[in-house]
Design a protein around this motif. Sequence first.
Motif, PDB file in Angstrom:
ATOM      1  N   MET A  99       0.840  -1.192   0.000  1.00 54.62           N
ATOM      2  CA  MET A  99       0.000   0.000   0.000  1.00 54.62           C
ATOM      3  C   MET A  99       0.882   1.252   0.000  1.00 54.62           C
ATOM      4  O   MET A  99       1.917   1.265   0.633  1.00 54.62           O
ATOM      5  N   THR A 100       0.461   2.247  -0.680  1.00 56.76           N
ATOM      6  CA  THR A 100       1.238   3.468  -0.801  1.00 56.76           C
ATOM      7  C   THR A 100       1.153   4.297   0.478  1.00 56.76           C
ATOM      8  O   THR A 100       0.236   4.154   1.267  1.00 56.76           O
ATOM      9  N   LYS A 152      -2.566  12.467   1.553  1.00 54.45           N
ATOM     10  CA  LYS A 152      -3.677  13.341   1.172  1.00 54.45           C
ATOM     11  C   LYS A 152      -4.938  12.921   1.933  1.00 54.45           C
ATOM     12  O   LYS A 152      -4.987  11.832   2.497  1.00 54.45           O
ATOM     13  N   PRO A 153      -5.963  13.777   1.916  1.00 55.20           N
ATOM     14  CA  PRO A 153      -7.216  13.363   2.554  1.00 55.20           C
ATOM     15  C   PRO A 153      -7.743  12.079   1.922  1.00 55.20           C
ATOM     16  O   PRO A 153      -7.612  11.874   0.714  1.00 55.20           O
ATOM     17  N   LEU A 154      -8.333  11.228   2.747  1.00 51.79           N
ATOM     18  CA  LEU A 154      -8.919   9.984   2.251  1.00 51.79           C
ATOM     19  C   LEU A 154     -10.387  10.186   1.900  1.00 51.79           C
ATOM     20  O   LEU A 154     -11.086  10.958   2.567  1.00 51.79           O
ATOM     21  N   PRO A 155     -10.866   9.503   0.876  1.00 52.54           N
ATOM     22  CA  PRO A 155     -12.314   9.477   0.656  1.00 52.54           C
ATOM     23  C   PRO A 155     -13.005   8.903   1.892  1.00 52.54           C
ATOM     24  O   PRO A 155     -12.400   8.145   2.654  1.00 52.54           O
ATOM     25  N   GLY A 196      -8.564  -2.917  -8.048  1.00 51.68           N
ATOM     26  CA  GLY A 196      -8.154  -2.639  -9.410  1.00 51.68           C
ATOM     27  C   GLY A 196      -9.278  -2.700 -10.422  1.00 51.68           C
ATOM     28  O   GLY A 196      -9.045  -2.920 -11.611  1.00 51.68           O
ATOM     29  N   ARG A 197     -10.518  -2.490  -9.951  1.00 48.39           N
ATOM     30  CA  ARG A 197     -11.668  -2.504 -10.854  1.00 48.39           C
ATOM     31  C   ARG A 197     -12.376  -1.163 -10.791  1.00 48.39           C
ATOM     32  O   ARG A 197     -12.543  -0.585  -9.727  1.00 48.39           O
ATOM     33  N   LEU A 198     -12.809  -0.680 -11.938  1.00 48.02           N
ATOM     34  CA  LEU A 198     -13.496   0.600 -12.012  1.00 48.02           C
ATOM     35  C   LEU A 198     -14.992   0.375 -12.206  1.00 48.02           C
ATOM     36  O   LEU A 198     -15.409  -0.283 -13.157  1.00 48.02           O
ATOM     37  N   LEU A 199     -15.786   0.932 -11.316  1.00 49.56           N
ATOM     38  CA  LEU A 199     -17.238   0.796 -11.389  1.00 49.56           C
ATOM     39  C   LEU A 199     -17.886   2.144 -11.674  1.00 49.56           C
ATOM     40  O   LEU A 199     -17.420   3.181 -11.214  1.00 49.56           O
ATOM     41  N   VAL A 200     -18.959   2.100 -12.437  1.00 49.31           N
ATOM     42  CA  VAL A 200     -19.899   3.218 -12.525  1.00 49.31           C
ATOM     43  C   VAL A 200     -21.268   2.622 -12.218  1.00 49.31           C
ATOM     44  O   VAL A 200     -21.416   1.405 -12.079  1.00 49.31           O
ATOM     45  N   GLN A 201     -22.249   3.476 -12.126  1.00 46.23           N
ATOM     46  CA  GLN A 201     -23.596   2.978 -11.880  1.00 46.23           C
ATOM     47  C   GLN A 201     -24.390   2.954 -13.182  1.00 46.23           C
ATOM     48  O   GLN A 201     -24.243   3.837 -14.026  1.00 46.23           O
ATOM     49  N   GLU A 202     -25.226   1.931 -13.300  1.00 49.08           N
ATOM     50  CA  GLU A 202     -26.113   1.811 -14.455  1.00 49.08           C
ATOM     51  C   GLU A 202     -27.519   1.539 -13.938  1.00 49.08           C
ATOM     52  O   GLU A 202     -27.722   0.699 -13.068  1.00 49.08           O
ATOM     53  N   ALA A 224      -3.684   1.860  -4.042  1.00 49.37           N
ATOM     54  CA  ALA A 224      -4.298   1.364  -2.810  1.00 49.37           C
ATOM     55  C   ALA A 224      -3.911   2.306  -1.686  1.00 49.37           C
ATOM     56  O   ALA A 224      -2.740   2.437  -1.354  1.00 49.37           O
ATOM     57  N   VAL A 225      -4.898   2.993  -1.113  1.00 50.12           N
ATOM     58  CA  VAL A 225      -4.611   3.996  -0.083  1.00 50.12           C
ATOM     59  C   VAL A 225      -5.095   3.573   1.292  1.00 50.12           C
ATOM     60  O   VAL A 225      -4.747   4.192   2.290  1.00 50.12           O
ATOM     61  N   ALA A 226      -5.934   2.545   1.365  1.00 54.81           N
ATOM     62  CA  ALA A 226      -6.407   1.990   2.639  1.00 54.81           C
ATOM     63  C   ALA A 226      -6.881   0.575   2.355  1.00 54.81           C
ATOM     64  O   ALA A 226      -6.949   0.151   1.198  1.00 54.81           O
ATOM     65  N   ASP A 227      -7.213  -0.155   3.415  1.00 51.77           N
ATOM     66  CA  ASP A 227      -7.632  -1.545   3.223  1.00 51.77           C
ATOM     67  C   ASP A 227      -8.849  -1.666   2.318  1.00 51.77           C
ATOM     68  O   ASP A 227      -9.000  -2.659   1.608  1.00 51.77           O
ATOM     69  N   ASP A 228      -9.718  -0.661   2.352  1.00 57.62           N
ATOM     70  CA  ASP A 228     -10.967  -0.737   1.608  1.00 57.62           C
ATOM     71  C   ASP A 228     -11.137   0.415   0.614  1.00 57.62           C
ATOM     72  O   ASP A 228     -12.247   0.679   0.171  1.00 57.62           O
ATOM     73  N   ILE A 229     -10.031   1.070   0.293  1.00 56.22           N
ATOM     74  CA  ILE A 229     -10.116   2.221  -0.605  1.00 56.22           C
ATOM     75  C   ILE A 229      -8.980   2.199  -1.618  1.00 56.22           C
ATOM     76  O   ILE A 229      -7.803   2.152  -1.259  1.00 56.22           O
ATOM     77  N   GLY A 230      -9.361   2.258  -2.880  1.00 50.09           N
ATOM     78  CA  GLY A 230      -8.407   2.490  -3.949  1.00 50.09           C
ATOM     79  C   GLY A 230      -8.822   3.738  -4.694  1.00 50.09           C
ATOM     80  O   GLY A 230      -9.994   4.120  -4.683  1.00 50.09           O
ATOM     81  N   ILE A 231      -7.856   4.381  -5.307  1.00 46.94           N
ATOM     82  CA  ILE A 231      -8.139   5.603  -6.052  1.00 46.94           C
ATOM     83  C   ILE A 231      -7.634   5.431  -7.478  1.00 46.94           C
ATOM     84  O   ILE A 231      -6.451   5.140  -7.686  1.00 46.94           O
TER      85      ILE A 231
END
Length: 137
Positions: A1-2, A6-9, A25-31, A121-128
């Motif tokens: 993890m890096t 910076k502020p975290l989401p 490593g997956r990018l989601l949008v809403q449909e 990877a910025v936290a266990d449950d957060i990627g940016i």
Amino acid sequence: MTDWVKPLPLPDNVSAPYWAAAREGRLLVQECPQCGNRQWYPRALCTRCAAEPEWLECTGRGVVYTYCVIRQMGTAGFRDEVPYVVAMVELDEGPRVMGNVIGVDIAEVHIGLAVEAEFIAVADDIGIPQWRPLPNH
Ligand SMILES: [Zn+2]
């Protein structure tokens, strides 16, 4: 993890799946299952018909729709990176997402530049997601 300074989401009930997928490593949008509308950022309801949206996994590819170069920033975590690029990337799937364009001289960034998501990877449950030009851009 890096080492992220910076502020975290702040994931909530609506956005947590988005951040967790990015961590993988997956990018989601809403449909929208009712009207087909696709949207980013994550929202509780479809912006077109107010139905409950579902998640759509994207290719992670798109083009720079517009961008700006940040040349002054005093906030810790950002000031050491100036100049840097913040872009709206139009995904192959349609929605536009915001993020940094990395891995390229800022003078080479332009509207229409083909980019691909790269995840930090910025936290266990957060990627940016960030955006790197495709080879031979
Ligand atoms: Zn809808």
